[in-house]
Each structure stands twice: as structure tokens, then as C-alpha cells.
Write an enzyme that holds these catalytic residues in place. Structure first.
Site, PDB file in Angstrom:
ATOM      1  N   SER A 108       0.721  -1.206  -0.022  1.00 51.07           N
ATOM      2  CA  SER A 108       0.103   0.046  -0.113  1.00 51.07           C
ATOM      3  C   SER A 108       1.013   1.132  -0.055  1.00 51.07           C
ATOM      4  O   SER A 108       1.823   1.067   0.576  1.00 51.07           O
ATOM      5  CB  SER A 108      -0.924   0.109   1.313  1.00 51.07           C
ATOM      6  OG  SER A 108      -1.499   1.218   1.449  1.00 51.07           O
ATOM      7  N   TYR A 147      -2.614  -0.415  10.470  1.00 51.86           N
ATOM      8  CA  TYR A 147      -2.664  -0.976   9.176  1.00 51.86           C
ATOM      9  C   TYR A 147      -1.360  -0.496   8.258  1.00 51.86           C
ATOM     10  O   TYR A 147      -0.801  -1.461   7.865  1.00 51.86           O
ATOM     11  CB  TYR A 147      -4.155  -0.487   8.427  1.00 51.86           C
ATOM     12  CG  TYR A 147      -3.834  -0.828   7.072  1.00 51.86           C
ATOM     13  CD1 TYR A 147      -4.413  -1.968   6.509  1.00 51.86           C
ATOM     14  CD2 TYR A 147      -3.716   0.509   6.198  1.00 51.86           C
ATOM     15  CE1 TYR A 147      -4.428  -2.076   5.061  1.00 51.86           C
ATOM     16  CE2 TYR A 147      -3.819   0.139   4.848  1.00 51.86           C
ATOM     17  CZ  TYR A 147      -4.063  -1.142   4.105  1.00 51.86           C
ATOM     18  OH  TYR A 147      -4.466  -1.410   3.049  1.00 51.86           O
TER      19      TYR A 147
END
Length: 228
Positions: free
Chosen positions: A138, A150
Site C-alpha cells: 500500500s 494497518y
């Protein structure tokens, strides 16, 4: 004409995984699809055609189940040319002090351990074909984000992908780390056209796989053109 490849995709039942399956089949490849939702996988195989796709439902956080999926894929197609470790999840409660420990456990299981499991299970077969390992990290794994657990899990994915590329280079294997910004996936309740679409990430996966073997596209970093 592009050489047909056999590609295993985890987290294939929706979002980036499903879009990548559709794109790769359109490119002329064969895919093996795995995720927990058997009904969604069956629908996708029906759409793609049984000659082009096969589904093996499994939990990516179960190492033995992952190994069985890989074995079934090789038994079905005769080889494995690429694996796309795409399974992942987020958390609903941000921050460290206010974070949910149970969510952290699930996050680490899927974003970290399942990624390692997919790599370990597929690498012996990819070595035989001088194959390609791709993974979804990501943009959040490339920069600090206040309190983002995350993001930290995606830092692991990003670093692992870079390290794995070095490891695979010894036997002419390739590794690509895909780093998208916010993608319009089921993670989010409100779809927005300004977000990156799953099909955009699928195009990046297709591009990396289609590159000539002499070229290893080690990283694809994608952000929305407009973020306002």
C-alpha cells in the site's frame, strides 16, 4: 503474442483480486483463485469460464490450507508461473492507545503471516519456472501515518517484497510489490470515483507480468490523480 501463464491469486473473491483475475484471463492467462467465500469464487469461475479459471476455497491464514491450494493448482494446470498474494484486511479502530487487540491479531494474521505463507508455499514451484511473485502492499506502507497499525502491517509487506526480490534474483525469479493509494474496494462504505479503482490495480499487475523476463518491475506505486 503473450505467452500463456498460470497465475494463483489469493483474496480473489472481490476487489483487486477479482479484477486482476478478469484482466489476466482477458490477457490470455489461466488463473487459480482462492479466498474464503466459495460462492463468490464460483460466480467468478462461471464468468471467466472453466477452461480459464479454477477455484480452491481456503483460509489464507492457514498455512496447510495454502499449501493444499498450491498443490491443487499445480496438479490442475501442470505448473505455476506466478502468484499474486493479494489477501488483506484493515481495522475499524485506528490508533495504538485506542486500538482493538483482537483486530490487530486478525490484521497480522492476514496482512503479514498469510503473505509469508503464500510465498513459502509457492516459491518451490516458481523456482522451477523462473516465475513471478506479486504482492499487494500500500501507499500506506511507504510513509508514516499517525497511529496507523494497518500502515505498519503494509510497511512489513513493502519491506518483505523488496527483500524477496533480492532472494528470488538468485534463480532469475521476479518479485513485484504493488503499492496503491486508497482503492475503491469493499473496505470502504462510500464508493468514490476519484479513488483508484480495482481495475486500475489489475492493469498494474498485468503490466508487471507482461514485462519481458529480462525486466523485473520491482515496485508499482499508484496514487489518485485528484485527491481533493
Amino acid at each position: 503474442m503473450m505467452t500463456e501463464k498460470v497465475i494463483l491469486i489469493t483474496g480473489a473473491s472481490s476487489g483487486i483480486g477479482a479484477a486482476s483475475a478478469k484482466k489476466l484471463v482477458a490477457d490470455g492467462h489461466k488463473v487459480a483463485l482462492t479466498a474464503r467465500r466459495e460462492d463468490k469464487l464460483s460466480e467468478l469461475v462461471s464468468e471467466l469460464g472453466a477452461d480459464n479459471a479454477v477455484a480452491f476455497p481456503a483460509d489464507a491464514t492457514d498455512y496447510q490450507a495454502q499449501c493444499h491450494v498450491v498443490e491443487k493448482t499445480v496438479a490442475h494446470y501442470g505448473r505455476l508461473d506466478a502468484a499474486f498474494a493479494n489477501a488483506g484486511t484493515g481495522v475499524s479502530t485506528p490508533g495504538t492507545e485506542d486500538g482493538n487487540v483482537e483486530e490487530w491479531d486478525a490484521l497480522i494474521d492476514i496482512n503479514v503471516k498469510a503473505l509469508l505463507y503464500t510465498a513459502k508455499a509457492t516459491l518451490p514451484h516458481l523456482r522451477k519456472t523462473e516465475g513471478h511473485f506479486l504482492l499487494t502492499s500500500s501507499a500506506a506502507g511507504r510513509r508514516p501515518i499517525k497511529g496507523s497499525i494497518y500502515g505498519a502491517s503494509k510497511w512489513f509487506a513493502y519491506g518483505f517484497g523488496q527483500n524477496l526480490a533480492e532472494e528470488m534474483e538468485a534463480w532469475k525469479g521476479r518479485c513485484t510489490t504493488i503499492c496503491p493509494g486508497v482503492v475503491n474496494t469493499p473496505f470502504f462504505d462510500e464508493p468514490k470515483d476519484t479513488k483508484i479503482q480495482p481495475e486500475d490495480v489489475a492493469d498494474a499487475v498485468s503490466h508487471a507480468i507482461a514485462a519481458p523476463h529480462r525486466t523485473n518491475i520491482r515496485e508499482v506505486y499508484m496514487m489518485p490523480t485528484y485527491t481533493g
